[in-house]
Design an enzyme around this catalytic site. Sequence first.
Site, PDB file in Angstrom:
ATOM      1  N   GLN A  27       0.811  -1.221   0.000  1.00  0.00           N
ATOM      2  CA  GLN A  27       0.000   0.000   0.000  1.00  0.00           C
ATOM      3  C   GLN A  27       0.842   1.268   0.000  1.00  0.00           C
ATOM      4  O   GLN A  27       0.427   2.282  -0.557  1.00  0.00           O
ATOM      5  CB  GLN A  27      -0.912  -0.009   1.236  1.00  0.00           C
ATOM      6  N   TYR A  54       2.640 -11.457   3.727  1.00  0.00           N
ATOM      7  CA  TYR A  54       2.329 -10.052   3.473  1.00  0.00           C
ATOM      8  C   TYR A  54       3.119  -9.559   2.264  1.00  0.00           C
ATOM      9  O   TYR A  54       4.352  -9.565   2.264  1.00  0.00           O
ATOM     10  CB  TYR A  54       2.636  -9.181   4.686  1.00  0.00           C
ATOM     11  N   GLN A 177      -3.225 -14.765  18.160  1.00  0.00           N
ATOM     12  CA  GLN A 177      -3.405 -13.496  17.456  1.00  0.00           C
ATOM     13  C   GLN A 177      -4.730 -13.505  16.688  1.00  0.00           C
ATOM     14  O   GLN A 177      -4.787 -13.935  15.540  1.00  0.00           O
ATOM     15  CB  GLN A 177      -2.235 -13.211  16.497  1.00  0.00           C
ATOM     16  N   ASN A 295      -2.155   6.471  17.539  1.00  0.00           N
ATOM     17  CA  ASN A 295      -2.519   5.194  18.151  1.00  0.00           C
ATOM     18  C   ASN A 295      -1.767   4.929  19.446  1.00  0.00           C
ATOM     19  O   ASN A 295      -2.320   4.363  20.398  1.00  0.00           O
ATOM     20  CB  ASN A 295      -2.266   4.054  17.170  1.00  0.00           C
TER      21      ASN A 295
END
Length: 336
Positions: A27, A54, A177, A295
Amino acid sequence: MEFRYLGNSGLKISEITYGNWLTHGSQVENDAATACVRAALDAGISTFDTADVYANTKAETVLGEALEGERRESLEIFTKVYWPTGPGGKNDTGLSRKHIMESINGSLTRLQTDYVDLYQAHRYDTETPLEETMQAFADVVRQGKALYIGVSEWTADQIRAGHALAKDLGIQLISSQPQYSMLWRVIEGEVVPACEELGISQIVWSPIAQGVLSGKYQPGQAPPAGSRATDDKGGADMIKRWMDDDLLTRVQQLRPLADEAGLTMAQLAVAWVLQNPNVASALVGASRPEQVEDNVAAAGKKLDADLMKAIDDVLGDAVIDDPSMTEKTAPKTRVV
């Protein structure tokens, strides 16, 4: 930054983990990705999570380059194995001994490290005996290529079986996770109780529900340009579950609650998952350094009971909490 123990181990990790799913190698450009990693380090994040799948291994390479020069002992680096990588051949997927042993070597090379702190089974492999998988993980640990073992999106029964085998093999399975947010609470009924009993912590992904809980998406309006909902490389598919006007309207009603707490909506979402004592860390990603900074401010925040109830009242039946969703959303066979 605050730190918590991971499971019943002596390993401490940052309450906010920086993850590079859907961003690095895909991205955002590499220089932007590196800037985000630097921002994470500057904010006190020491824990970084990635996976070989990924961007088909590119994300691990980008993370390894971004962390180059950092003191290795001061970092906790996590990666995962299961999904297809490389050309996607018949053995380029799953949790067979062959795929695990080959994958850990590839991950270490791309991450520029001799070991990872946590090596995770990215999904449960229905086509490989669990004994074979756990024996391979045990050998990875004994070879010094991983310090601890974890799983991702396993059911409570699968976690119990994996934990029992790990204990017999003398290795530590200390983490799970799963997806977890104000909107997606499927782990609360079965996975969390099992993990509390076994001494396993949650490292939760998508605490902001793919960005929906940040409030950036308005009901009846087109998604903002450049947002995840407009990303045709995978982001739009992941977020479409939440792109419903009724749900988006409810999310906007969280804004005054966040304002009253002195938090942004994204901070409120991250702080909410951290109220669960079984959650060791919230995974956050970013395409811009300022998102990391926003965050991180959620670390250490305590939300009182009245605020937690008010959030529940606003979201109502928009919340998904069916424990069976963990199994229903899992791959039934290996993906090739």
